[in-house]
Motif scaffolding. Structure first.
Motif, PDB file in Angstrom:
ATOM      1  N   ALA A  87       0.837  -1.209   0.000  1.00 18.53           N
ATOM      2  CA  ALA A  87       0.000   0.000   0.000  1.00 18.53           C
ATOM      3  C   ALA A  87       0.872   1.260   0.000  1.00 18.53           C
ATOM      4  N   ARG A  88       1.953   1.259   0.797  1.00 18.05           N
ATOM      5  CA  ARG A  88       2.825   2.430   0.856  1.00 18.05           C
ATOM      6  C   ARG A  88       3.515   2.662  -0.490  1.00 18.05           C
ATOM      7  N   ARG A  89       3.984   1.602  -1.102  1.00 16.12           N
ATOM      8  CA  ARG A  89       4.676   1.752  -2.389  1.00 16.12           C
ATOM      9  C   ARG A  89       3.699   2.190  -3.485  1.00 16.12           C
ATOM     10  N   ALA A  90       2.481   1.713  -3.426  1.00 17.88           N
ATOM     11  CA  ALA A  90       1.480   2.151  -4.417  1.00 17.88           C
ATOM     12  C   ALA A  90       1.186   3.633  -4.233  1.00 17.88           C
ATOM     13  N   GLN A  91       1.068   4.069  -2.953  1.00 17.19           N
ATOM     14  CA  GLN A  91       0.793   5.477  -2.705  1.00 17.19           C
ATOM     15  C   GLN A  91       1.976   6.348  -3.158  1.00 17.19           C
ATOM     16  N   GLU A  92       3.195   5.892  -2.812  1.00 12.94           N
ATOM     17  CA  GLU A  92       4.381   6.655  -3.233  1.00 12.94           C
ATOM     18  C   GLU A  92       4.486   6.667  -4.760  1.00 12.94           C
ATOM     19  N   GLY A  93       4.160   5.586  -5.387  1.00 14.51           N
ATOM     20  CA  GLY A  93       4.199   5.535  -6.867  1.00 14.51           C
ATOM     21  C   GLY A  93       3.190   6.495  -7.464  1.00 14.51           C
ATOM     22  N   ASN A  94       2.022   6.582  -6.878  1.00 11.20           N
ATOM     23  CA  ASN A  94       1.004   7.530  -7.362  1.00 11.20           C
ATOM     24  C   ASN A  94       1.487   8.970  -7.195  1.00 11.20           C
ATOM     25  N   GLU A  95       2.146   9.261  -6.042  1.00 14.59           N
ATOM     26  CA  GLU A  95       2.662  10.625  -5.844  1.00 14.59           C
ATOM     27  C   GLU A  95       3.733  10.963  -6.901  1.00 14.59           C
TER      28      GLU A  95
END
Length: 184
Positions: A87-95
């Motif tokens: 979840a954290r990597r997906a959020q960072e990827g979206n940012e």
């Protein structure tokens, strides 16, 4: 003048009594006492009480878990950490993917993950309240007593009675007499 006189002389009678007293003897022999009291019949049935104490949670609080619980806990922790990482990597990827919207996502992410979080100091009671579970089922006692009747074979003895009647004999000690005489 001379008057004739009548002269009377009496002698009293005397009676003698010989008394032989009556003799009476009464003897009461003791009774033949024969009493028996059989023991009462007593039966007793018991159900054992049951006490169960579950310390599994208290042992887990002290980090003394069973192998099954330890494996389940590690598996849950691994699954949760993996999901949080995804979840954290997906959020960072979206940012990073929306970098054109402005801001500096690379610097903010570096600051966020570059600092070590503060650990909180708090008092923790080990084992936790209510971690030991106990249950108790009381036992029962059923006592039955059947009393037995008294066996009474006691016999009484009749009194021994002897009686010799008394005797009274009468004798004449002095016979009565009367003497009448004329005196001129």
């Amino acid at each position: 003048m001379n008057i004739p006189k009548l002269q009377v002389q009496t002698t009293k009678a005397q009676i003698g009594l010989n008394i032989q007293k009556a003799v009476q003897q009464i003897e009461q022999p003791k009774a033949n006492l024969d009493l028996q009291q059989p023991k009462a019949i007593q039966t007793m049935e018991t159900t054992q009480p049951t006490l169960s104490i579950d310390t599994e949670q208290a042992r887990a609080d002290l980090d003394l878990m069973s192998s099954n619980r330890r494996t389940a806990e590690v598996a849950d922790y691994g699954r949760q950490t993996a999901l949080e990482g995804v979840a954290r990597r997906a959020q960072e990827g979206n940012e990073l993917m929306r970098i054109e919207n402005g801001g500096n996502p690379i610097a903010s992410q570096a600051m966020q993950w570059g600092r070590q979080p503060y650990s909180s100091l708090s008092i923790q009671f080990i084992p936790s309240q209510g971690s030991v579970k106990e249950s108790f089922q009381p036992g029962t006692v059923d006592i039955r007593v059947e009393p037995q009747q008294v066996i009474n074979n006691t016999t009484t003895n009749k009194p021994i009675h002897t009686y010799t009647p008394g005797k009274v004999t009468v004798e004449m000690l002095q016979n009565p007499s009367i003497t009448i005489d004329w005196l001129v």
